[in-house]
Design a protein around this motif. Structure first.
Motif, PDB file in Angstrom:
ATOM      1  N   PHE A  23      40.520  16.958  72.184  1.00 15.72           N
ATOM      2  CA  PHE A  23      41.969  17.133  72.157  1.00 15.72           C
ATOM      3  C   PHE A  23      42.387  17.945  70.930  1.00 15.72           C
ATOM      4  N   ALA A  24      41.670  19.023  70.672  1.00 16.55           N
ATOM      5  CA  ALA A  24      41.898  19.835  69.470  1.00 16.55           C
ATOM      6  C   ALA A  24      43.329  20.360  69.378  1.00 16.55           C
ATOM      7  N   ALA A  27      47.585  16.926  68.949  1.00 18.65           N
ATOM      8  CA  ALA A  27      47.528  15.952  67.858  1.00 18.65           C
ATOM      9  C   ALA A  27      48.103  14.604  68.282  1.00 18.65           C
ATOM     10  N   SER A  28      49.093  14.610  69.143  1.00 15.52           N
ATOM     11  CA  SER A  28      49.691  13.366  69.610  1.00 15.52           C
ATOM     12  C   SER A  28      48.679  12.525  70.389  1.00 15.52           C
ATOM     13  N   ALA A  29      47.926  13.150  71.267  1.00 17.87           N
ATOM     14  CA  ALA A  29      46.892  12.437  72.027  1.00 17.87           C
ATOM     15  C   ALA A  29      45.811  11.899  71.090  1.00 17.87           C
ATOM     16  N   GLN A  30      45.440  12.694  70.092  1.00 17.10           N
ATOM     17  CA  GLN A  30      44.443  12.235  69.115  1.00 17.10           C
ATOM     18  C   GLN A  30      44.915  10.978  68.409  1.00 17.10           C
ATOM     19  N   ARG A  31      46.144  11.013  67.886  1.00 15.08           N
ATOM     20  CA  ARG A  31      46.684   9.850  67.171  1.00 15.08           C
ATOM     21  C   ARG A  31      46.757   8.624  68.066  1.00 15.08           C
ATOM     22  N   VAL A  69      37.911  17.605  80.533  1.00 13.88           N
ATOM     23  CA  VAL A  69      37.981  19.048  80.307  1.00 13.88           C
ATOM     24  C   VAL A  69      39.453  19.401  80.128  1.00 13.88           C
ATOM     25  N   GLN A  70      39.782  19.954  78.986  1.00 14.72           N
ATOM     26  CA  GLN A  70      41.148  20.382  78.719  1.00 14.72           C
ATOM     27  C   GLN A  70      41.406  21.727  79.404  1.00 14.72           C
TER      28      GLN A  70
END
Length: 108
Positions: A23-24, A27-31, A69-70
């Protein structure tokens, strides 16, 4: 309750790396993934063994690293571009990228 295990910490760190790579650009998905996973680890720290916690983290890491896969939209053509990386290819599984129409025909 805090999780005090080097094995769990190492597995969680590997999970966070997979999340960061996959999820480069989100950032919201990462957090959200990191926070929810940490919350669940704390919640289950006393009811699950260290081995089960590590196995669950490794399973989640593998899913994020190899099965997600993004894609990004090209506004000029209104087509999506899949961002396949080396991790996806290293497993040897076939990536079946169908158009929506092909996917509907395949279901029928």
């Amino acid at each position: 309750m805090a999780v005090r295990s080097l094995r769990v910490a190492s597995a969680y760190r590997d999970f966070c790396r997979a999340v960061q790579t996959t999820f480069a650009n989100d950032a919201s998905a990462q957090r959200q993934l990191r926070a929810e996973t940490a919350r669940m680890l704390r919640k289950h720290a006393t009811s699950m063994s260290e081995d089960l916690l590590v196995d669950d983290l490794k399973s989640g890491t593998d899913m994020i690293r190899y099965e997600i896969v993004q894609a990004s939209l090209n506004p000029e053509t209104s087509n999506y571009r899949a961002h396949v990386n080396q991790d996806h290819l290293s497993r040897g599984d076939v990536l079946n990228l169908l158009t929506p129409e092909e996917a509907l025909r395949k279901k029928s």
